[in-house]
Design a protein around this motif. Structure first.
Motif, PDB file in Angstrom:
ATOM      1  N   GLY A 315       0.775  -1.231   0.000  1.00 26.16           N
ATOM      2  CA  GLY A 315       0.000   0.000   0.000  1.00 26.16           C
ATOM      3  C   GLY A 315       0.805   1.279   0.000  1.00 26.16           C
ATOM      4  N   ARG A 316       2.068   1.251   0.446  1.00 30.54           N
ATOM      5  CA  ARG A 316       2.861   2.472   0.394  1.00 30.54           C
ATOM      6  C   ARG A 316       3.171   2.865  -1.050  1.00 30.54           C
ATOM      7  NH1 ARG A 316       1.923   5.789   3.781  1.00 30.54           N
ATOM      8  NH2 ARG A 316       3.665   6.988   2.935  1.00 30.54           N
ATOM      9  N   ASP A 317       3.238   1.882  -1.945  1.00 34.26           N
ATOM     10  CA  ASP A 317       3.592   2.151  -3.347  1.00 34.26           C
ATOM     11  C   ASP A 317       2.429   1.950  -4.308  1.00 34.26           C
ATOM     12  OD1 ASP A 317       6.272   2.648  -2.682  1.00 34.26           O
ATOM     13  OD2 ASP A 317       6.810   0.538  -2.872  1.00 34.26           O
ATOM     14  N   LEU A 318       1.320   1.403  -3.834  1.00 39.14           N
ATOM     15  CA  LEU A 318       0.276   0.930  -4.738  1.00 39.14           C
ATOM     16  C   LEU A 318      -1.112   1.343  -4.266  1.00 39.14           C
ATOM     17  CD1 LEU A 318      -0.625  -1.049  -7.095  1.00 39.14           C
ATOM     18  CD2 LEU A 318      -0.722  -2.815  -5.327  1.00 39.14           C
ATOM     19  N   ASN A 319      -1.954   1.679  -5.216  1.00 41.02           N
ATOM     20  CA  ASN A 319      -3.388   1.808  -4.986  1.00 41.02           C
ATOM     21  C   ASN A 319      -4.110   0.752  -5.809  1.00 41.02           C
ATOM     22  OD1 ASN A 319      -3.886   4.127  -3.197  1.00 41.02           O
ATOM     23  ND2 ASN A 319      -2.891   5.309  -4.806  1.00 41.02           N
ATOM     24  N   VAL A 320      -4.783  -0.172  -5.137  1.00 41.95           N
ATOM     25  CA  VAL A 320      -5.670  -1.099  -5.824  1.00 41.95           C
ATOM     26  C   VAL A 320      -7.046  -0.442  -5.884  1.00 41.95           C
ATOM     27  CG1 VAL A 320      -6.839  -3.328  -5.692  1.00 41.95           C
ATOM     28  CG2 VAL A 320      -4.409  -3.162  -5.139  1.00 41.95           C
ATOM     29  N   VAL A 321      -7.631  -0.395  -7.072  1.00 43.44           N
ATOM     30  CA  VAL A 321      -8.925   0.248  -7.259  1.00 43.44           C
ATOM     31  C   VAL A 321      -9.839  -0.698  -8.033  1.00 43.44           C
ATOM     32  CG1 VAL A 321     -10.154   2.186  -8.300  1.00 43.44           C
ATOM     33  CG2 VAL A 321      -7.907   2.564  -7.254  1.00 43.44           C
ATOM     34  N   GLY A 322     -10.999  -1.009  -7.439  1.00 35.85           N
ATOM     35  CA  GLY A 322     -11.995  -1.819  -8.131  1.00 35.85           C
ATOM     36  C   GLY A 322     -12.798  -0.935  -9.074  1.00 35.85           C
ATOM     37  N   CYS A 323     -12.655  -1.149 -10.369  1.00 37.09           N
ATOM     38  CA  CYS A 323     -13.305  -0.302 -11.370  1.00 37.09           C
ATOM     39  C   CYS A 323     -14.647  -0.923 -11.768  1.00 37.09           C
ATOM     40  CB  CYS A 323     -12.385  -0.158 -12.585  1.00 37.09           C
ATOM     41  SG  CYS A 323     -12.814   1.196 -13.684  1.00 37.09           S
ATOM     42  N   LEU A 324     -15.716  -0.336 -11.265  1.00 36.15           N
ATOM     43  CA  LEU A 324     -17.068  -0.822 -11.542  1.00 36.15           C
ATOM     44  C   LEU A 324     -17.472  -0.387 -12.951  1.00 36.15           C
ATOM     45  CD1 LEU A 324     -19.807  -2.019 -10.853  1.00 36.15           C
ATOM     46  CD2 LEU A 324     -20.325   0.058  -9.548  1.00 36.15           C
ATOM     47  N   SER A 325     -17.562  -1.349 -13.862  1.00 37.31           N
ATOM     48  CA  SER A 325     -17.779  -1.050 -15.276  1.00 37.31           C
ATOM     49  C   SER A 325     -18.934  -1.876 -15.840  1.00 37.31           C
ATOM     50  CB  SER A 325     -16.511  -1.350 -16.088  1.00 37.31           C
ATOM     51  OG  SER A 325     -15.423  -0.580 -15.645  1.00 37.31           O
ATOM     52  N   PRO A 326     -19.545  -1.429 -16.931  1.00 41.13           N
ATOM     53  CA  PRO A 326     -20.604  -2.208 -17.594  1.00 41.13           C
ATOM     54  C   PRO A 326     -19.993  -3.359 -18.387  1.00 41.13           C
ATOM     55  CG  PRO A 326     -20.219  -0.161 -18.783  1.00 41.13           C
ATOM     56  CD  PRO A 326     -19.360  -0.098 -17.554  1.00 41.13           C
ATOM     57  N   LEU A 327     -19.778  -4.493 -17.729  1.00 44.94           N
ATOM     58  CA  LEU A 327     -19.148  -5.652 -18.351  1.00 44.94           C
ATOM     59  C   LEU A 327     -20.187  -6.506 -19.077  1.00 44.94           C
ATOM     60  CD1 LEU A 327     -16.848  -6.678 -15.362  1.00 44.94           C
ATOM     61  CD2 LEU A 327     -16.304  -5.151 -17.267  1.00 44.94           C
ATOM     62  N   LYS A 328     -19.718  -7.639 -19.591  1.00 45.39           N
ATOM     63  CA  LYS A 328     -20.615  -8.604 -20.230  1.00 45.39           C
ATOM     64  C   LYS A 328     -20.656  -9.872 -19.382  1.00 45.39           C
ATOM     65  CE  LYS A 328     -19.717  -6.995 -24.959  1.00 45.39           C
ATOM     66  NZ  LYS A 328     -21.043  -6.435 -25.191  1.00 45.39           N
ATOM     67  N   ASP A 329     -21.806 -10.563 -19.431  1.00 39.24           N
ATOM     68  CA  ASP A 329     -21.902 -11.824 -18.710  1.00 39.24           C
ATOM     69  C   ASP A 329     -21.312 -12.943 -19.569  1.00 39.24           C
ATOM     70  OD1 ASP A 329     -23.823 -12.512 -20.611  1.00 39.24           O
ATOM     71  OD2 ASP A 329     -25.511 -11.985 -19.312  1.00 39.24           O
TER      72      ASP A 329
END
Length: 438
Positions: A315-329
């Motif tokens: 975490g000192r060097d990185l940001n993990v971000v969950g990108c909520l996107s219109p995906l396909k099933d």
């Protein structure tokens, strides 16, 4: 699908590595930034060959030598050697020949020997150009495939590098690493090459001592509560000069007139403050890993906990971000996004009630970021988890399936060379040293 999920699960285990990060697949004994290709048992077997004497008898199986006689151990004594396996009628492989020829030109004065070995079929139709002036640029025919079998070569082009001590220094490296690998072996003496194993042991001992010292400092300085230390942000020119990993290749890319790879146009991603949930993380001087998910596709968020572990570990060097996107099933149908911002945030709050999560969510309402990250992927059934890795200046340096070995290596490489991360680390290290006596 079950097999794909097992593969994805294994890839998330890689995410949980602390010291090795996502590049634990790579044989990192020498110049870890040089990317090795392949994985599994074959890669493990190639790793055991590195830093050991190369068997020059393998060259005896080659036929139709051009631009010189068959290479022997005596001819190569004290000289570095670059080996290319190539198939002339395959465009990507043919570009490998362009790179090999350029290495012969650049390092001719330092004695580099380049041997280009063609596949069994198509040799008669190959245009066998002369060697660049002053260089050793040999062409040969692997008529029965025996040379490839001896080297465990799989898909052309494959590159192997032998150092001045006659050791196989790099076995099957990525095309984008050839220049750095050649520069490394031509720059050292025969004596230095021969002593490399001893040097590696000494380097490992030093790293171990440094880690123990760092661990001692961390006992006195709580890095989780370390304040944001001011630092001078790097210039655009510093980012331009950094030795970034090669981004994914466009499968539809047409080679240039010279055969040189086409430089991709890397997208710069702007992450709006208002689209973060619950709040925007500190992005300055840090890498961002975006993974793409949708609350109606359970498989896309099953790995959130492991991504969250990666956030806590780096975490000192990185940001993990969950990108909520219109995906396909799985059937290719589009998973719609809630268009009402208030309702969407209420859904996210409900979603997070059941989860303890230390990383942020970004709402990619129109799917624009996701489209940038998967623009070269033509299959509607996108393999997940799909990620994009941004350097600290917001440029997307790599994108793709996280289980891709090149992506895993690119992830670690970005940490090593990102100017913003390095500048921030330097400022924090100075702060920690100032607390040593307290």
């Amino acid at each position: 699908m079950r097999h794909a999920r097992r593969s994805a699960a294994r890839s998330f285990v890689l995410c949980a590595g602390v010291a090795a990060g996502l590049a634990s697949w790579a044989h990192a004994q020498v110049e870890p930034s040089i990317i090795r290709e392949g994985e599994g048992p074959r890669r493990a077997e190639l790793n055991t060959r590195e830093l050991k004497a190369f068997d020059f008898a393998a060259f005896a199986s080659l036929k139709d030598w051009t631009n010189g006689a068959a290479l022997t151990a005596g001819d190569a004594a004290g000289k570095p050697v670059l080996i290319l396996t190539w198939t002339d009628y395959v465009p990507q492989s043919k570009r490998g020949l362009v790179i090999a020829r350029r290495m012969a030109e650049q390092h001719a004065a330092k004695g580099l020997i380049v041997v280009c070995v063609h596949a069994p079929s198509g040799w008669d139709k190959v245009a066998k150009g002369a060697a660049p002036e002053g260089s050793t640029f040999l062409l040969a025919h692997d008529a029965d495939g025996g040379f490839r079998r001896a080297l465990s070569s799989d898909v052309d082009p494959d590159f192997y590098v032998i150092d001045r001590a006659g050791q196989l220094r790099y076995a099957d490296i990525a095309t984008e690493s050839v220049e750095a690998a050649c520069a490394a072996v031509v720059a050292e003496s025969r004596e230095d090459a021969a002593a490399i194993n001893d040097r590696l042991k000494a380097d490992a001992a030093k790293r171990d001592a440094d880690l123990r010292r760092t661990a001692g400092l961390r006992e006195r300085v709580d890095l989780t509560s370390l304040p944001e230390i001011p630092f001078t942000e790097p210039t655009p020119d510093e980012y331009k000069k950094a030795k970034w990993p090669a981004p994914p290749k466009d499968p539809n890319e047409q080679p240039s007139a010279t055969g040189e790879p086409v430089e991709p146009d890397l997208p710069r991603v702007a992450l709006s403050d208002s689209n973060f949930f619950p709040a925007k993380p500190q992005l300055k001087g840090r890498i961002t890993l975006l993974y793409f998910w949708h609350p109606e596709s359970r498989f896309t968020f099953q790995g959130m906990d492991r991504f969250d572990l990666l956030q806590r570990q780096r975490g000192r060097d990185l940001n993990v971000v969950g990108c909520l996107s219109p995906l396909k099933d799985n059937s290719g149908g589009e998973l719609k996004m809630e268009t009402d911002p208030k309702k969407l945030r209420e859904k996210l709050e409900e979603f997070q009630k059941a989860r303890v999560q230390g990383h942020s969510i970004f709402i990619d309402a129109d799917g624009g970021i996701f489209q940038q990250a998967q623009k070269f992927y033509n299959n509607s059934a996108l393999p997940l988890p799909w990620v994009a890795i941004l350097s600290s200046d917001g440029v997307m340096r790599w994108w793709g399936w996280i289980a891709d070995p090149k992506g895993q290596a690119a992830f670690d490489r970005i940490f090593e060379v990102d100017p913003g991360v390095l500048a921030r680390r330097a400022a924090e290290a100075a702060y920690i040293r100032s607390k040593e006596g307290q």
